[in-house]
Design a protein around this motif. Structure first.
Motif, PDB file in Angstrom:
ATOM      1  N   ASP A 102       0.847  -1.191   0.000  1.00 52.84           N
ATOM      2  CA  ASP A 102       0.000   0.000   0.000  1.00 52.84           C
ATOM      3  C   ASP A 102       0.883   1.241   0.000  1.00 52.84           C
ATOM      4  OD1 ASP A 102      -2.515   1.222  -0.087  1.00 52.84           O
ATOM      5  OD2 ASP A 102      -2.471   1.608   2.064  1.00 52.84           O
ATOM      6  N   HIS A 142       0.355   5.769   0.328  1.00 54.93           N
ATOM      7  CA  HIS A 142      -0.529   6.930   0.468  1.00 54.93           C
ATOM      8  C   HIS A 142       0.305   8.200   0.389  1.00 54.93           C
ATOM      9  CE1 HIS A 142      -4.525   5.271   1.451  1.00 54.93           C
ATOM     10  NE2 HIS A 142      -3.839   4.224   1.867  1.00 54.93           N
ATOM     11  N   HIS A 194      -3.343  -1.401   6.043  1.00 49.42           N
ATOM     12  CA  HIS A 194      -3.839  -1.791   4.718  1.00 49.42           C
ATOM     13  C   HIS A 194      -2.961  -2.863   4.074  1.00 49.42           C
ATOM     14  CE1 HIS A 194      -6.157   2.277   4.161  1.00 49.42           C
ATOM     15  NE2 HIS A 194      -6.546   1.571   5.227  1.00 49.42           N
TER      16      HIS A 194
HETATM   17 MG    MG Z   1      -4.499   2.159   1.515  1.00 47.92          MG
END
Ligand code: MG
Length: 172
Positions: free
Chosen positions: A23, A25, A57
């Motif tokens: 993941d 971000h 995540h």
């Molecule tokens: Mg995420």
């Protein structure tokens, strides 16, 4: 000469499986920085539909992948208002319920967070405790590590962070 061998066993599905999760971000102003369920003091936070906890995540996707039980986007779509600013530790716990319904239990995980700043060392043990309690994995089998990207790329420029995880599940 004929050898008297026992009949081969019928094929069985593997009882232990592993999965991988990734993941990333974007770091932005005006959002809290939440990683592994910990609120980390910093001038920037992570953009996302949920609380954007990339550690939670990546681990969620690794566990779902190990159980071949879908992915975080399928379970908790970012178009669904129910998951707006959602606590990703709760999503992780819900994904583990889904994994148990699929016939597996989480047994082990290893997560690496890649970010330049701030230093995560003071928060690692709290992250491990939080992730262990959400997944049912013992703290002795759950690892979280932090790395920088040596100043390279989007992570090195401080534009965002990434997390990668591997996890193992065992058939119930
Ligand atoms: Mg995420």
């Amino acid at each position: 000469m004929a050898v008297d061998l026992p009949a081969p066993l019928p094929p069985r599905p593997p009882s232990v499986r592993s999965g991988i999760g990734y993941d990333s971000h974007r770091l932005v102003a005006g959002r809290p920085l939440i990683l592994g369920g910990q609120r980390i003091p910093f001038e920037l936070g992570l953009a996302g539909h949920s609380d954007a906890d990339a550690v939670a995540h990546a681990l969620t996707d690794a566990l779902l992948g190990a159980a071949a039980a879908g992915d975080i986007g399928r379970l908790f779509p970012d178009t669904d208002p129910r998951w707006k600013n959602a606590d990703s530790i709760k999503l992780l716990a819900a994904a583990c319920d889904h994994i148990r319904q699929a016939g597996f239990r989480p047994v082990q995980a290893d997560v690496t967070v890649i970010m330049e700043r701030p230093k995560l060392a003071p928060f690692i043990s709290a992250m491990i405790k939080t992730l262990a309690s959400a997944t049912g994995i013992p703290v002795t089998a759950l690892s979280v590590k932090a790395k920088t990207n040596e100043g390279m790329g989007f992570i090195g420029r401080g534009e965002g962070i990434a997390a990668i995880a591997v996890a193992t599940v065992e058939a119930l």
